[in-house]
Design a protein around this motif. Sequence first.
Motif, PDB file in Angstrom:
ATOM      1  N   VAL A 418      12.183  40.519 -25.749  1.00 50.03           N
ATOM      2  CA  VAL A 418      10.812  40.731 -25.270  1.00 50.03           C
ATOM      3  C   VAL A 418      10.090  39.389 -25.129  1.00 50.03           C
ATOM      4  CG1 VAL A 418       8.558  41.719 -25.865  1.00 50.03           C
ATOM      5  CG2 VAL A 418      10.653  43.064 -26.192  1.00 50.03           C
ATOM      6  N   SER A 419      10.335  38.486 -26.062  1.00 54.25           N
ATOM      7  CA  SER A 419       9.747  37.146 -25.971  1.00 54.25           C
ATOM      8  C   SER A 419      10.175  36.455 -24.681  1.00 54.25           C
ATOM      9  CB  SER A 419      10.160  36.316 -27.184  1.00 54.25           C
ATOM     10  OG  SER A 419       9.746  34.968 -27.047  1.00 54.25           O
ATOM     11  N   SER A 420      11.455  36.538 -24.339  1.00 52.10           N
ATOM     12  CA  SER A 420      11.962  35.932 -23.105  1.00 52.10           C
ATOM     13  C   SER A 420      11.275  36.512 -21.872  1.00 52.10           C
ATOM     14  CB  SER A 420      13.477  36.135 -22.983  1.00 52.10           C
ATOM     15  OG  SER A 420      14.169  35.358 -23.912  1.00 52.10           O
ATOM     16  N   PHE A 421      11.052  37.823 -21.888  1.00 48.44           N
ATOM     17  CA  PHE A 421      10.396  38.470 -20.757  1.00 48.44           C
ATOM     18  C   PHE A 421       8.993  37.897 -20.531  1.00 48.44           C
ATOM     19  CE2 PHE A 421       7.288  41.710 -19.486  1.00 48.44           C
ATOM     20  CZ  PHE A 421       7.707  41.947 -18.187  1.00 48.44           C
ATOM     21  N   PHE A 422       8.223  37.696 -21.604  1.00 51.52           N
ATOM     22  CA  PHE A 422       6.866  37.175 -21.456  1.00 51.52           C
ATOM     23  C   PHE A 422       6.865  35.702 -21.031  1.00 51.52           C
ATOM     24  CE2 PHE A 422       5.474  40.947 -23.867  1.00 51.52           C
ATOM     25  CZ  PHE A 422       4.367  41.294 -23.100  1.00 51.52           C
ATOM     26  N   PHE A 423       7.860  34.925 -21.481  1.00 53.37           N
ATOM     27  CA  PHE A 423       7.992  33.550 -20.983  1.00 53.37           C
ATOM     28  C   PHE A 423       8.205  33.557 -19.473  1.00 53.37           C
ATOM     29  CE2 PHE A 423       9.422  31.984 -25.358  1.00 53.37           C
ATOM     30  CZ  PHE A 423       8.288  31.219 -25.559  1.00 53.37           C
ATOM     31  N   LEU A 424       9.088  34.445 -19.012  1.00 49.46           N
ATOM     32  CA  LEU A 424       9.378  34.555 -17.577  1.00 49.46           C
ATOM     33  C   LEU A 424       8.115  34.951 -16.805  1.00 49.46           C
ATOM     34  CD1 LEU A 424      11.291  34.718 -15.132  1.00 49.46           C
ATOM     35  CD2 LEU A 424      11.821  37.074 -15.833  1.00 49.46           C
ATOM     36  N   LEU A 425       7.402  35.950 -17.297  1.00 45.39           N
ATOM     37  CA  LEU A 425       6.189  36.409 -16.627  1.00 45.39           C
ATOM     38  C   LEU A 425       5.144  35.308 -16.561  1.00 45.39           C
ATOM     39  CD1 LEU A 425       4.659  38.786 -15.362  1.00 45.39           C
ATOM     40  CD2 LEU A 425       3.910  39.434 -17.680  1.00 45.39           C
ATOM     41  N   ALA A 426       4.977  34.558 -17.646  1.00 43.10           N
ATOM     42  CA  ALA A 426       4.007  33.462 -17.660  1.00 43.10           C
ATOM     43  C   ALA A 426       4.360  32.398 -16.630  1.00 43.10           C
ATOM     44  CB  ALA A 426       3.939  32.836 -19.060  1.00 43.10           C
ATOM     45  N   GLY A 427       5.647  32.051 -16.524  1.00 45.21           N
ATOM     46  CA  GLY A 427       6.077  31.052 -15.552  1.00 45.21           C
ATOM     47  C   GLY A 427       5.840  31.494 -14.119  1.00 45.21           C
ATOM     48  N   VAL A 428       6.187  32.752 -13.825  1.00 48.19           N
ATOM     49  CA  VAL A 428       5.995  33.286 -12.472  1.00 48.19           C
ATOM     50  C   VAL A 428       4.517  33.278 -12.096  1.00 48.19           C
ATOM     51  CG1 VAL A 428       6.154  35.372 -11.051  1.00 48.19           C
ATOM     52  CG2 VAL A 428       8.091  34.687 -12.500  1.00 48.19           C
ATOM     53  N   MET A 429       3.652  33.671 -13.021  1.00 49.08           N
ATOM     54  CA  MET A 429       2.219  33.712 -12.740  1.00 49.08           C
ATOM     55  C   MET A 429       1.642  32.308 -12.543  1.00 49.08           C
ATOM     56  SD  MET A 429       1.507  36.856 -12.476  1.00 49.08           S
ATOM     57  CE  MET A 429      -0.271  36.820 -12.461  1.00 49.08           C
ATOM     58  N   MET A 430       2.162  31.326 -13.289  1.00 48.72           N
ATOM     59  CA  MET A 430       1.701  29.943 -13.098  1.00 48.72           C
ATOM     60  C   MET A 430       2.098  29.429 -11.716  1.00 48.72           C
ATOM     61  SD  MET A 430      -0.183  28.381 -15.334  1.00 48.72           S
ATOM     62  CE  MET A 430      -0.682  28.366 -17.067  1.00 48.72           C
ATOM     63  N   PHE A 431       3.316  29.725 -11.280  1.00 50.15           N
ATOM     64  CA  PHE A 431       3.741  29.315  -9.934  1.00 50.15           C
ATOM     65  C   PHE A 431       2.881  29.977  -8.864  1.00 50.15           C
ATOM     66  CE2 PHE A 431       8.107  28.236 -11.699  1.00 50.15           C
ATOM     67  CZ  PHE A 431       7.943  26.878 -11.482  1.00 50.15           C
ATOM     68  N   ARG A 432       2.557  31.225  -9.084  1.00 51.88           N
ATOM     69  CA  ARG A 432       1.700  31.945  -8.130  1.00 51.88           C
ATOM     70  C   ARG A 432       0.325  31.289  -8.056  1.00 51.88           C
ATOM     71  NH1 ARG A 432      -0.161  38.276  -8.766  1.00 51.88           N
ATOM     72  NH2 ARG A 432      -1.351  38.412  -6.809  1.00 51.88           N
ATOM     73  N   GLU A 433      -0.212  30.911  -9.199  1.00 56.80           N
ATOM     74  CA  GLU A 433      -1.522  30.252  -9.222  1.00 56.80           C
ATOM     75  C   GLU A 433      -1.476  28.881  -8.555  1.00 56.80           C
ATOM     76  OE1 GLU A 433      -5.544  29.572  -9.938  1.00 56.80           O
ATOM     77  OE2 GLU A 433      -4.344  31.418  -9.977  1.00 56.80           O
ATOM     78  N   SER A 434      -0.377  28.151  -8.757  1.00 56.99           N
ATOM     79  CA  SER A 434      -0.276  26.815  -8.133  1.00 56.99           C
ATOM     80  C   SER A 434      -0.265  26.909  -6.616  1.00 56.99           C
ATOM     81  CB  SER A 434       0.990  26.104  -8.638  1.00 56.99           C
ATOM     82  OG  SER A 434       2.168  26.696  -8.124  1.00 56.99           O
ATOM     83  N   ARG A 435       0.402  27.933  -6.084  1.00 60.39           N
ATOM     84  CA  ARG A 435       0.390  28.130  -4.643  1.00 60.39           C
ATOM     85  C   ARG A 435      -1.004  28.487  -4.131  1.00 60.39           C
ATOM     86  NH1 ARG A 435       5.340  30.790  -5.734  1.00 60.39           N
ATOM     87  NH2 ARG A 435       4.317  32.835  -5.583  1.00 60.39           N
ATOM     88  N   LYS A 436      -1.719  29.269  -4.910  1.00 55.98           N
ATOM     89  CA  LYS A 436      -3.074  29.660  -4.539  1.00 55.98           C
ATOM     90  C   LYS A 436      -3.991  28.429  -4.509  1.00 55.98           C
ATOM     91  CE  LYS A 436      -4.550  33.442  -6.312  1.00 55.98           C
ATOM     92  NZ  LYS A 436      -5.062  34.468  -7.266  1.00 55.98           N
ATOM     93  N   GLU A 437      -3.842  27.533  -5.501  1.00 56.35           N
ATOM     94  CA  GLU A 437      -4.665  26.320  -5.550  1.00 56.35           C
ATOM     95  C   GLU A 437      -4.346  25.390  -4.399  1.00 56.35           C
ATOM     96  OE1 GLU A 437      -7.273  25.350  -7.718  1.00 56.35           O
ATOM     97  OE2 GLU A 437      -7.162  27.531  -7.958  1.00 56.35           O
ATOM     98  N   ASN A 438      -3.068  25.300  -4.044  1.00 59.39           N
ATOM     99  CA  ASN A 438      -2.684  24.435  -2.927  1.00 59.39           C
ATOM    100  C   ASN A 438      -3.293  24.940  -1.600  1.00 59.39           C
ATOM    101  OD1 ASN A 438      -1.182  22.723  -4.487  1.00 59.39           O
ATOM    102  ND2 ASN A 438       0.726  23.869  -4.232  1.00 59.39           N
TER     103      ASN A 438
END
Length: 438
Positions: A418-438
Amino acid sequence: MRLKKDLLQENNSSEMEETDQEFKTLEKKTFHLHLISQAFNGLAFGILMLQDVILKKSLLATDFQVTILIFLTSSAFLFSIYGTEIINRSNNQSRTIIIMAIFSRFFLLIIPLFETPNFFIFCIAAMSYTDSLIKPSWNTVFKHNYSPARRSILYSYASSLYTVVILIVTTFLGYLLDINYQLYKIFYPIAGLFDILAYMNLAKMIKMGQIFDETHNKFSGRFSGRLLKDIIILPVRNLFRIFRENKPFLRFEMNFFLYGLAFMIASPAVPIFLVDTLKLDYAPISIAKGLVFYASTILFTPLMGKKHGIGNPTRFCGYLFIGLLFFPLMMLSIKYFGVDNQIISPDILLYITFFFFGIAMSGVTMSWNLSSIYFAPNSQVANYQAVHITLTGVRGLFAPFIGYMLMKLISIEATFIVSSFFFLLAGVMMFRESRKEN
């Protein structure tokens, strides 16, 4: 007329050069004190880092008591937002920081009095709650005493010294605790003294930069109900105001919150896994958590300083969080490939796991300390970091219990997955936010 204009430009240029030189002097003195304080911090944290293992292995705490320790030390960050308000309102910020530091570390000085799990938990928790009041003040120094161009790199150098000291102290302490675990009663009060010295240097840096928040009335020496109300209510209002006015910061914190969930869900499982499942002594645990982890941190912190830079930190965090999803899975591999099937030595797998963990956390630590600066106006740096730290406390209220419940209702393996799943979700959401900022 032209001559007068030229003279005016020369005077302005001379004043700017003088101001620039003064700031460079301030930056140099700050860096010197920062190095000293990080050395003291490293000595203290190197001693304290095995606290969960001492609680489980030597004080024979239950799994629930280990979870309570994680819960209390994590939820302590809730009070950071109030510490900023108290320090900002103080007539003498440096003195206030020193008083808070002494009160906080008093609980480490009395830790030898009783050898019970509950007293040990109480002392560590009481220290943590008071310490959280001071933590945001570091960011005020990083913002105002360092130039934006050099902030990350100077921080990375000081952080590298910090990790070198931790590496040495933790490794050495592990061997000593295998000889006599009661030595923690000597070392923990020493850690308290080192931390007080570190905060004395922080107080000097605050004073050097003449950093005061003039938006608040200073404490006049008279206590009133209105003052108490302001200290309690205004920080909460500021939190909601900051999120309302700065949506990119809100989204960044939401994504960082997911990373924190992953980290804290796994936190109670790690010492239990090392002690009960892997049956390890202090020495290999201290080598993994100290020597190996911080050796990789030392090697990669300067690189992380350059990668972090002064720009938007979202993509940087995305890479780190995606990388971290492998840490809980690698922990499981120690059991399956090391203990159960004996394909590779459990100790070797443990060292590989923590070396990889150190690489990722060298970047996360930098981001945790510096990323809020990117979003914060000059006058609100400590407030933004206080919000960031306070949210660490919010997730600390429940995330460790999620890990505990997963261990008890399903298995310790489920906790890591479950910990691994939340790490993955956090990373995906950060990448999504970086694209939005760009």
